[in-house]
Design a protein around this motif. Sequence first.
Motif, PDB file in Angstrom:
ATOM      1  N   THR A  35       0.898  -1.127   0.192  1.00 43.39           N
ATOM      2  CA  THR A  35      -0.128  -0.118  -0.085  1.00 43.39           C
ATOM      3  C   THR A  35       0.992   1.093   0.069  1.00 43.39           C
ATOM      4  N   ALA A  76      -2.986  -2.229   6.562  1.00 43.76           N
ATOM      5  CA  ALA A  76      -2.528  -2.653   5.280  1.00 43.76           C
ATOM      6  C   ALA A  76      -1.187  -3.627   5.407  1.00 43.76           C
ATOM      7  N   SER A  79       3.490  -1.095   3.525  1.00 41.91           N
ATOM      8  CA  SER A  79       3.214   0.180   3.243  1.00 41.91           C
ATOM      9  C   SER A  79       4.362   1.309   3.224  1.00 41.91           C
ATOM     10  N   ASP A 291      -2.935   0.716  -4.082  1.00 47.86           N
ATOM     11  CA  ASP A 291      -2.646  -0.590  -3.495  1.00 47.86           C
ATOM     12  C   ASP A 291      -2.263  -1.606  -4.810  1.00 47.86           C
TER      13      ASP A 291
END
Length: 311
Positions: A35, A76, A79, A291
């Motif tokens: 992400t 997430a 990230s 994403d």
Amino acid sequence: MDRRAFLATLGAATTAGTLLKGAAAPAEAASGRITLLHTNDTHSHIEPFGPGNGALSGKGGIARRATLVKRLRAEAGASLLLDAGDTFQGTPFFNRYKGRLDYRLMRMVGYDATTLGNHDFDNGVEMLVEAMESMERLQHRNPPFAFLNCNFDFKGAPSLEKRMRPFMVRDFPGIRVGVTAVGVAFAGLVAPKNHEGIGWRDPYESLNPVVKHLRETEKVDLVVVLSHLGYQMLDSDFDDLRLPAHVPGVDAVIGGHSHTFLDTPTRLPQALGETLVFQVGFGGVNLGRMDFAVHRGEVRAATGASMAVEG
Ligand SMILES: [Zn+2]
């Protein structure tokens, strides 16, 4: 750590641009997800916009951005928090703290990397370096916050040169990510004395060897470009919409400079697949999210949306 392992680490650390590579081995699993959370042109908007600012009223604020980032990162897993430049200029906070506060807060919010926009030179190179230095004193997190750019020639400004990297590589489970960055030409935007010793080069020509290096030598699965070129700049040869046609192999462009509000990324075809070009306005009123899912170096799914930063 034995001597051989130590020397191997040293070798990795002295290769230009790879200083920020974690100690982890390259991703071994065949699939991974990441992400990307991002901002651009935050322009010293540390507090939310006050009333009387139309649609922006009540939006933004770095404390609320921090809360949103924390929640999204917890959900997430893998990230990166990135920014496309123009952190400086726009409120009395900049006049008073000369960017030191902005960079320190970015570090505290957990940004992984940013780049330099034209306004980041507004007080000249020395003040920019001073702001970077003040943030470096908060080094309590590894890997450090990175300043990225591959199309400025910093040779005439050594204090800045030693703080800049052409790219960084970060490993996550099943995915290896390379991030690089490009900046807009100084002409007409930055006073010559404020970028003394720094040259500007064609951003597409500068990006091509870096993207190739990231893909072929660093073997990254995903290439991200932080761009302060602007989304669509009709008075220039360079912008984010034309970048994918000139620089194949870029999966995501996190843009800035034109303060363009997009709800979702613009998808553009390129020689090796597709590039998602995104930008989320200015002033920290939105946080961008993209994403990516990859399998054996190929992007299998890519989505994105802009999220309002509000109470
Ligand atoms: Zn700006």
